[in-house]
Design a protein around this motif. Structure first.
Motif, PDB file in Angstrom:
ATOM      1  N   ASP A 115       0.821  -1.215   0.000  1.00 61.10           N
ATOM      2  CA  ASP A 115       0.000   0.000   0.000  1.00 61.10           C
ATOM      3  C   ASP A 115       0.851   1.260   0.000  1.00 61.10           C
ATOM      4  O   ASP A 115       0.522   2.244  -0.676  1.00 61.10           O
ATOM      5  CB  ASP A 115      -0.924  -0.024   1.216  1.00 61.10           C
ATOM      6  CG  ASP A 115      -2.017   1.021   1.118  1.00 61.10           C
ATOM      7  OD1 ASP A 115      -2.201   1.556   0.017  1.00 61.10           O
ATOM      8  OD2 ASP A 115      -2.685   1.278   2.129  1.00 61.10           O
ATOM      9  N   ASN A 116       1.953   1.241   0.735  1.00 60.40           N
ATOM     10  CA  ASN A 116       2.764   2.457   0.883  1.00 60.40           C
ATOM     11  C   ASN A 116       4.212   2.268   0.472  1.00 60.40           C
ATOM     12  O   ASN A 116       5.090   2.999   0.907  1.00 60.40           O
ATOM     13  CB  ASN A 116       2.702   2.950   2.330  1.00 60.40           C
ATOM     14  CG  ASN A 116       3.174   1.883   3.304  1.00 60.40           C
ATOM     15  OD1 ASN A 116       3.650   0.826   2.906  1.00 60.40           O
ATOM     16  ND2 ASN A 116       3.037   2.156   4.594  1.00 60.40           N
ATOM     17  N   GLU A 166      -1.685   3.883  -1.564  1.00 55.44           N
ATOM     18  CA  GLU A 166      -1.070   5.120  -1.074  1.00 55.44           C
ATOM     19  C   GLU A 166       0.308   5.345  -1.686  1.00 55.44           C
ATOM     20  O   GLU A 166       1.112   6.111  -1.152  1.00 55.44           O
ATOM     21  CB  GLU A 166      -0.951   5.068   0.451  1.00 55.44           C
ATOM     22  CG  GLU A 166      -2.287   4.975   1.168  1.00 55.44           C
ATOM     23  CD  GLU A 166      -2.133   4.877   2.672  1.00 55.44           C
ATOM     24  OE1 GLU A 166      -0.975   4.873   3.148  1.00 55.44           O
ATOM     25  OE2 GLU A 166      -3.151   4.808   3.378  1.00 55.44           O
ATOM     26  N   MET A 191       0.768   8.873  -2.772  1.00 53.67           N
ATOM     27  CA  MET A 191       0.826   9.699  -1.567  1.00 53.67           C
ATOM     28  C   MET A 191       2.194   9.594  -0.903  1.00 53.67           C
ATOM     29  O   MET A 191       2.673  10.557  -0.290  1.00 53.67           O
ATOM     30  CB  MET A 191      -0.272   9.274  -0.588  1.00 53.67           C
ATOM     31  CG  MET A 191      -0.405  10.198   0.619  1.00 53.67           C
ATOM     32  SD  MET A 191      -1.712   9.693   1.759  1.00 53.67           S
ATOM     33  CE  MET A 191      -0.957   8.238   2.488  1.00 53.67           C
ATOM     34  N   THR A 192       2.836   8.429  -1.017  1.00 54.19           N
ATOM     35  CA  THR A 192       4.168   8.274  -0.442  1.00 54.19           C
ATOM     36  C   THR A 192       5.169   9.183  -1.135  1.00 54.19           C
ATOM     37  O   THR A 192       6.078   9.735  -0.495  1.00 54.19           O
ATOM     38  CB  THR A 192       4.620   6.804  -0.561  1.00 54.19           C
ATOM     39  OG1 THR A 192       3.630   5.967   0.036  1.00 54.19           O
ATOM     40  CG2 THR A 192       5.951   6.583   0.133  1.00 54.19           C
ATOM     41  N   PRO A 251       3.068  13.504  -0.569  1.00 52.40           N
ATOM     42  CA  PRO A 251       2.105  13.495   0.546  1.00 52.40           C
ATOM     43  C   PRO A 251       1.249  14.749   0.622  1.00 52.40           C
ATOM     44  O   PRO A 251       0.153  14.714   1.197  1.00 52.40           O
ATOM     45  CB  PRO A 251       3.008  13.361   1.781  1.00 52.40           C
ATOM     46  CG  PRO A 251       4.347  13.849   1.340  1.00 52.40           C
ATOM     47  CD  PRO A 251       4.468  13.498  -0.103  1.00 52.40           C
ATOM     48  N   PHE A 255      -2.573  14.627  -0.658  1.00 56.00           N
ATOM     49  CA  PHE A 255      -3.591  13.763  -0.051  1.00 56.00           C
ATOM     50  C   PHE A 255      -3.757  14.093   1.429  1.00 56.00           C
ATOM     51  O   PHE A 255      -2.877  14.693   2.061  1.00 56.00           O
ATOM     52  CB  PHE A 255      -3.204  12.285  -0.200  1.00 56.00           C
ATOM     53  CG  PHE A 255      -3.152  11.816  -1.624  1.00 56.00           C
ATOM     54  CD1 PHE A 255      -4.264  11.262  -2.233  1.00 56.00           C
ATOM     55  CD2 PHE A 255      -1.984  11.932  -2.362  1.00 56.00           C
ATOM     56  CE1 PHE A 255      -4.223  10.819  -3.538  1.00 56.00           C
ATOM     57  CE2 PHE A 255      -1.928  11.491  -3.675  1.00 56.00           C
ATOM     58  CZ  PHE A 255      -3.049  10.938  -4.261  1.00 56.00           C
ATOM     59  N   GLU A 256      -4.893  13.669   1.957  1.00 51.97           N
ATOM     60  CA  GLU A 256      -5.180  13.758   3.385  1.00 51.97           C
ATOM     61  C   GLU A 256      -5.479  12.358   3.915  1.00 51.97           C
ATOM     62  O   GLU A 256      -6.035  11.520   3.199  1.00 51.97           O
ATOM     63  CB  GLU A 256      -6.382  14.671   3.651  1.00 51.97           C
ATOM     64  CG  GLU A 256      -6.149  16.122   3.301  1.00 51.97           C
ATOM     65  CD  GLU A 256      -7.388  16.963   3.568  1.00 51.97           C
ATOM     66  OE1 GLU A 256      -8.402  16.370   4.009  1.00 51.97           O
ATOM     67  OE2 GLU A 256      -7.343  18.183   3.341  1.00 51.97           O
ATOM     68  N   VAL A 257      -5.135  12.118   5.160  1.00 48.12           N
ATOM     69  CA  VAL A 257      -5.372  10.828   5.809  1.00 48.12           C
ATOM     70  C   VAL A 257      -6.516  10.987   6.796  1.00 48.12           C
ATOM     71  O   VAL A 257      -6.501  11.886   7.654  1.00 48.12           O
ATOM     72  CB  VAL A 257      -4.107  10.320   6.529  1.00 48.12           C
ATOM     73  CG1 VAL A 257      -4.406   9.026   7.275  1.00 48.12           C
ATOM     74  CG2 VAL A 257      -2.982  10.116   5.530  1.00 48.12           C
ATOM     75  N   HIS A 275      -7.087   3.514   8.375  1.00 49.02           N
ATOM     76  CA  HIS A 275      -7.290   4.846   7.820  1.00 49.02           C
ATOM     77  C   HIS A 275      -7.533   4.735   6.315  1.00 49.02           C
ATOM     78  O   HIS A 275      -7.310   3.687   5.702  1.00 49.02           O
ATOM     79  CB  HIS A 275      -6.063   5.736   8.080  1.00 49.02           C
ATOM     80  CG  HIS A 275      -4.836   5.267   7.359  1.00 49.02           C
ATOM     81  ND1 HIS A 275      -4.006   4.292   7.872  1.00 49.02           N
ATOM     82  CD2 HIS A 275      -4.307   5.620   6.150  1.00 49.02           C
ATOM     83  CE1 HIS A 275      -3.014   4.074   7.036  1.00 49.02           C
ATOM     84  NE2 HIS A 275      -3.175   4.863   5.982  1.00 49.02           N
ATOM     85  N   HIS A 284      -7.081   7.284   2.602  1.00 55.07           N
ATOM     86  CA  HIS A 284      -6.491   8.515   2.079  1.00 55.07           C
ATOM     87  C   HIS A 284      -7.421   9.097   1.023  1.00 55.07           C
ATOM     88  O   HIS A 284      -8.009   8.366   0.223  1.00 55.07           O
ATOM     89  CB  HIS A 284      -5.108   8.249   1.478  1.00 55.07           C
ATOM     90  CG  HIS A 284      -5.132   7.419   0.239  1.00 55.07           C
ATOM     91  ND1 HIS A 284      -5.367   6.062   0.255  1.00 55.07           N
ATOM     92  CD2 HIS A 284      -4.974   7.758  -1.074  1.00 55.07           C
ATOM     93  CE1 HIS A 284      -5.326   5.590  -0.975  1.00 55.07           C
ATOM     94  NE2 HIS A 284      -5.102   6.594  -1.806  1.00 55.07           N
ATOM     95  N   ALA A 319      -6.549  15.835  -1.217  1.00 51.46           N
ATOM     96  CA  ALA A 319      -6.664  17.066  -0.436  1.00 51.46           C
ATOM     97  C   ALA A 319      -7.452  18.122  -1.202  1.00 51.46           C
ATOM     98  O   ALA A 319      -7.545  18.091  -2.439  1.00 51.46           O
ATOM     99  CB  ALA A 319      -5.268  17.590  -0.088  1.00 51.46           C
TER     100      ALA A 319
END
Length: 650
Positions: free
Chosen positions: A172-173, A525, A528-529, A532, A535-537, A552, A554, A557
């Motif tokens: 995922d990340n 994500e 997002m990595t 960042p 995006f918002e978490v 969580h 994502h 934003a």
């Protein structure tokens, strides 16, 4: 003796390539038979110029040339719709009075491919020698696929080890997964181009591309009688508008079957806990009367807190796979009847229509749950879990049905095979009649579906590539064993490629560009990595986190939607540009193949027109030779009308 003479005479018309006394390949000419070096050994250990597959092919073609007006009236033609110009054997097959298939040679010769092993370089050549190019190209494609899987297999295993050594990092990340995904997309394009080059090299070496194709009518083709505008002989004609209507009916029936398959998928996702009260599709896909079985502490609790978690947890997946297989078997019968009803003229058109129907239905069954989790729920954790489950259960099924069971039956077939050398023709026919025919569709389909697992969701399951190598090696051995001992010997078809399967692989590779980019930007994500700030978490409540597999989610934003969309479109255009560059710059044939084809045209032109007619031909380009080829083909086609009556009489 007469059969050998007839085979030699017929072989000249099919452009078989044989080595002459100088070791160079050229088209076989009957009057120059003694100039060719016989490379094959027949059953009697006597050298023969033609391989078993070539003899089988020529024999079948000679049988099909016998017309109904040359034999006694077996049945009333008015009731069966048989024309006097129809092939006798095809007409009898149409009314299911006979079956026609080639017998195996003696047990020693037919088992050479199995004893040789499919990983040897000469394996595909021998399969073509015995079974023909329609079978050998499948094994050549599968062998090439396995070899090309080695590099992504090593890379996928390295990604898995990296995630294992860093417990806080997953698909995922991960910063590594997008790089692996990009590599897989480019690998898929290179794999497709490599097969095109290898296929052209193989058919050039086997001499298949020198075949003079003839217009062939399928045995089940029906239609009203008319005079052919090409030959002037009676033929069947089926209007295009009638077939379009039947296409529409076939599409409606297939759509109904797809809706049924989708409904079963929804039930399966409810049982596995993927559709719950927090899902985006809860208003129209959630069935509380079913989904309660996967609640916390219940029988199918995905967290493992239910009774007997190591057994009951996998029941929904196993049921899903079993029901998929049952649906595929049902649709197989439906697709066969629909394709027969569509009434395609040639065997190739009929097979392509059947294969496309079955592939899209079975691919829909296999991929629909994965697409739902990736593009509706946007949950890569659940996507990975479902992908691993489907891949594992399907691999175990293939291992059991194509490796373990054939291994058990091998002991039983050894005694039978040892007796076949002494059996007469009638006994061999009786034994072959009880065997099933060789079905190549399932072998191709399993590999194409697997390519989808490897490429479409590369970032979610990097271990798919290394595990596929192991499964495919077992598949390779089980397929050649099945072909040698379990099924009938298939009829020989001198084809130059794997047909519609190549187009389906190309379609999957192209689709992988879009699926992997969407997973990179939205489902996971990973973007997002790298960025960042876009995006918002949002943390999830405990119950929702338990259902989704993450604590969580994502979201994009505020004000960053255009930036994310621009990033995805830019990456998409960049990857598609690289794919186009590779596609255009990498030729489908190698220079050695082009040189060999040009040499053959040069030799053929000399034999047709003589050296005095060409002068300085050695300085001519390949394009000039192509013009000579077209001129020669026009002259040969002009003589077809004069020789047609003689061939018919013979």
């Amino acid at each position: 003796y007469q059969r050998r003479v007839r085979v030699k005479k017929e072989a000249e018309g099919w452009g078989f390539l044989k080595r002459d006394e100088k070791g160079l390949k050229r088209e076989y000419v009957n009057v120059q038979h003694d100039l060719f070096e016989p490379p094959y050994t027949s059953q009697g250990k006597v050298k023969s110029l033609f391989s078993p597959s070539e003899v089988s092919y020529i024999t079948h073609e000679l049988i099909k040339r016998v017309k109904m007006n040359e034999v006694p009236d077996f049945f009333p033609r008015s009731k069966s719709g048989v024309l006097s110009s129809d092939s006798m054997i095809l007409a009898l097959e149409r009314v299911e009075m006979v079956e026609c298939w080639p017998l195996h040679c003696n047990a020693e010769e037919r088992s050479v491919a199995w004893k040789m092993g499919p990983l040897k370089r000469s394996f595909c050549d021998y399969v073509e020698h015995y079974f023909g190019s329609n079978v050998s190209l499948y094994f050549a494609w599968l062998t090439n696929y396995i070899m090309w899987l080695v590099i992504p297999g090593v890379a996928g295993f390295a990604v898995f080890v990296y995630h294992y050594l860093h417990p806080d990092i997953n698909v995922d990340n991960s910063l590594v997964s997008p790089i692996y995904t990009f590599f897989i997309v480019i690998w898929g394009v290179l794999f497709v181009k490599s097969w095109d080059r290898k296929c052209s090299s193989l058919v050039c070496d086997w001499g298949i591309n020198a075949v003079k194709w003839r217009r062939e009518v399928r045995s089940g083709y029906t239609g009203r009688k008319r005079v052919s505008p090409v030959t002037g002989m009676p033929e069947r004609y089926f209007p295009t508008q009638d077939r379009l209507f039947r296409y529409t009916v076939s599409a409606c029936v297939t759509l109904f079957m797809l809706i049924l398959a989708f409904s079963i998928m929804v039930i399966s996702l409810n049982l596995q806990g993927y559709i719950h009260k927090f899902s985006y599709s809860k208003n129209y896909l959630l069935y509380p009367s079913i989904s309660w079985l996967c609640d916390e502490g219940q029988y199918f609790d995905p967290t493992g807190k239910g009774p007997m978690p190591f057994i009951l947890l996998y029941i929904p997946v196993i049921l899903h796979v079993v029901i998929i297989q049952v649906l595929n078997k049902i649709y197989q019968i439906v697709a066969i009847n629909l394709t027969n009803w569509e009434n395609h003229r040639s065997p190739t058109q009929h097979e392509n229509a059947l294969y496309v129907k079955r592939f899209f239905f079975e691919a829909f069954d296999c991929y629909i749950a994965l697409f739902y989790l990736a593009f509706v729920e946007n949950d890569i954790v659940l996507l990975r879990r479902e992908l691993v489950s489907l891949y594992t259960v399907d691999s175990i099924r293939r291992l059991a049905t194509e490796t373990i069971i054939p291994h058990i039956t091998r002991k039983a077939t050894r005694a039978i095979a040892s007796k076949e050398n002494g059996a007469n023709c009638s006994e061999r026919i009786d034994k072959d009649y009880d065997k099933d025919g060789y079905e190549q569709f399932d072998d191709y389909l399993e590999m194409i579906i697997q390519i989808g697992y490897v490429t479409l969701f590369a970032g979610a399951f990097p271990l798919a590539a290394p595990l596929s190598i192991i499964c495919n090696v077992l598949e390779l051995y089980s397929d050649i064993f099945k072909l040698t001992y379990i099924t009938r010997r298939p009829a020989v078809h001198r084809i130059t490629d794997i047909g519609v399967w190549s187009l389906l692989v190309k379609g999957i590779v192209l689709m992988s560009v879009f699926t992997n980019l969407y997973i990179f930007c939205f489902t996971s994500e990973q973007l997002m990595t790298y960025a960042p700030s876009l995006f918002e978490v949002i943390p999830l409540e405990a119950e929702e986190a338990l259902k989704s597999g993450s604590d969580h989610i994502h979201v994009i934003a505020d004000g960053a939607g255009m930036a994310v969309a621009t990033t995805m479109m830019s990456l998409e255009h960049l990857v598609l540009f690289l794919v186009a560059v590779i596609w255009i710059t990498v030729p489908e044939t190698t220079p050695s193949v082009e040189d060999e084809l040009a040499r053959r045209e040069y030799v053929k032109f000399l034999e047709t027109h003589g050296k005095s007619a060409v002068g300085g031909i050695s300085l001519m380009s390949v394009d000039s030779l192509s013009v000579m080829k077209e001129t020669s083909e026009l002259e040969e086609s002009a003589s077809v009308v004069n020789t047609a009556s003689d061939d018919h009489e013979e």
